[in-house]
Design a protein around this motif. Structure first.
Motif, PDB file in Angstrom:
ATOM      1  N   HIS A  20       3.825  -1.014  12.073  1.00  0.00           N
ATOM      2  CA  HIS A  20       4.174  -2.142  11.086  1.00  0.00           C
ATOM      3  C   HIS A  20       5.419  -0.680  10.223  1.00  0.00           C
ATOM      4  N   VAL A  21       4.954   0.047   9.637  1.00  0.00           N
ATOM      5  CA  VAL A  21       6.171   0.692   8.793  1.00  0.00           C
ATOM      6  C   VAL A  21       7.516   0.792   9.746  1.00  0.00           C
ATOM      7  N   GLN A  22       7.219   0.953  11.137  1.00  0.00           N
ATOM      8  CA  GLN A  22       8.887   1.141  11.806  1.00  0.00           C
ATOM      9  C   GLN A  22       9.662  -0.409  11.355  1.00  0.00           C
ATOM     10  N   HIS A  23       8.928  -1.105  11.992  1.00  0.00           N
ATOM     11  CA  HIS A  23       9.876  -3.086  11.565  1.00  0.00           C
ATOM     12  C   HIS A  23       9.799  -3.065   9.982  1.00  0.00           C
ATOM     13  N   LEU A  76       0.950  -1.628   0.011  1.00  0.00           N
ATOM     14  CA  LEU A  76       0.148  -0.073  -0.159  1.00  0.00           C
ATOM     15  C   LEU A  76       1.306   1.034  -0.368  1.00  0.00           C
ATOM     16  N   ILE A  77       1.784   1.008   0.998  1.00  0.00           N
ATOM     17  CA  ILE A  77       2.867   2.355   0.454  1.00  0.00           C
ATOM     18  C   ILE A  77       3.191   2.424  -0.367  1.00  0.00           C
ATOM     19  N   GLY A  78       3.892   1.082  -0.939  1.00  0.00           N
ATOM     20  CA  GLY A  78       4.519   1.558  -2.897  1.00  0.00           C
ATOM     21  C   GLY A  78       3.201   2.354  -3.819  1.00  0.00           C
ATOM     22  N   ALA A  79       1.444   1.643  -3.716  1.00  0.00           N
ATOM     23  CA  ALA A  79       0.907   2.231  -4.378  1.00  0.00           C
ATOM     24  C   ALA A  79       0.311   4.042  -4.038  1.00  0.00           C
ATOM     25  N   GLY A  80       1.074   4.528  -3.047  1.00  0.00           N
ATOM     26  CA  GLY A  80       0.945   6.105  -2.750  1.00  0.00           C
ATOM     27  C   GLY A  80       0.044   5.670  -1.397  1.00  0.00           C
ATOM     28  N   HIS A  81      -0.203   5.132  -1.223  1.00  0.00           N
ATOM     29  CA  HIS A  81      -1.492   5.638  -0.158  1.00  0.00           C
ATOM     30  C   HIS A  81      -0.836   6.029   1.154  1.00  0.00           C
ATOM     31  N   SER A  82      -1.312   6.866   1.684  1.00  0.00           N
ATOM     32  CA  SER A  82      -1.281   7.744   3.049  1.00  0.00           C
ATOM     33  C   SER A  82      -1.341   6.247   4.199  1.00  0.00           C
ATOM     34  N   ASN A  83      -0.804   7.111   5.732  1.00  0.00           N
ATOM     35  CA  ASN A  83      -0.867   5.818   6.790  1.00  0.00           C
ATOM     36  C   ASN A  83      -2.429   5.941   6.960  1.00  0.00           C
ATOM     37  N   GLN A  84      -2.974   6.775   7.201  1.00  0.00           N
ATOM     38  CA  GLN A  84      -4.437   7.348   6.688  1.00  0.00           C
ATOM     39  C   GLN A  84      -5.175   6.284   6.370  1.00  0.00           C
TER      40      GLN A  84
END
Length: 228
Positions: A189-192, A165-173
């Motif tokens: 999860h992001v930090q891990h 989802l990060i790779g698809a450009g989505h924000s944490n929210q």
């Protein structure tokens, strides 16, 4: 020295060069122009370049790293503040790992060294303009130096899902909403996953994951997913 060019309507991607090597910048501008890009200016200092970014709001800035008494990476935050829509590709002779990490942590959208041939530089330009985060092939190994292999093999299913989802450009929210979890859980999860990939930012994590083949090619919309 500043070389301004007439700005044309935005039917072509606009590019601004900030590089204190005048001959190199002029040759690069000619090549970019011959490939259908609109080079709106070439500037030999960070101060002049930033002023031009605020005035011209280019689609892309090609930014060198080394300037007298300063670095290109140090100006990226100010550049993005002046023109949030402008993407930045660092194009530099510096090929140290520390320079690459500084550039990516500063918010550069891509990194390519001047020792690459012109076709690879143009490919990086095209990649940044379409929203990708290219890294010069000769620098990819620097990201993985000193890290256990294979990278990414220990990501949990949820961490992998968040990475997609990060790779698809989505924000944490947006990720939190899609997965039905809290934003704080997403941040964890992001930090891990950053730690497991040896990354210092989400941008760097996406670049590493892309080079490792960990990102799915389908970047469609996010759908609701059941939490683990």
């Amino acid at each position: 020295m500043t070389t301004d060019r007439t700005v044309t309507p935005r039917d072509r991607a606009t590019v601004l060069i900030i590089d204190d090597h005048k001959v190199f910048a002029e040759l690069l501008a000619e090549v970019l122009g011959s490939r259908g890009l609109d080079v709106v200016g070439s500037y030999g200092s960070l101060a002049d370049g930033l002023a031009a970014v605020a005035d011209l709001v280019p689609d892309l800035v090609l930014l060198d790293h080394r300037f007298p008494g300063d670095t290109g990476a140090s100006s990226v935050t100010a550049l993005k503040r002046l023109s949030p829509s402008t993407r930045v590709l660092m194009l530099t002779a510096a090929d140290e790992r520390a320079v690459l990490l500084e550039a990516m942590n500063a918010g550069c959208d891509g990194f390519v060294t001047k020792r690459q041939d012109i076709d690879e530089v143009l490919a990086a330009v095209a990649a940044v303009l379409r929203g990708d985060t290219p890294i010069s092939p000769d620098m990819v190994g620097a990201l993985f130096a000193g890290r256990p292999s294979p990278l990414g093999s220990d990501l949990t299913p949820r961490e992998s899902e968040v990475l997609q989802l990060i790779g698809a450009g989505h924000s944490n929210q947006q990720i939190a909403t899609a997965l039905g979890i809290s934003v704080n859980t997403v941040r964890n999860h992001v930090q891990h996953l950053l730690g497991k990939l040896g990354a210092h930012s989400q941008l760097q994590a996406v670049s590493i994951a892309s080079h490792l083949g960990l990102l799915r090619s389908n970047r469609g919309g996010i759908a609701g997913r059941a939490s683990r």
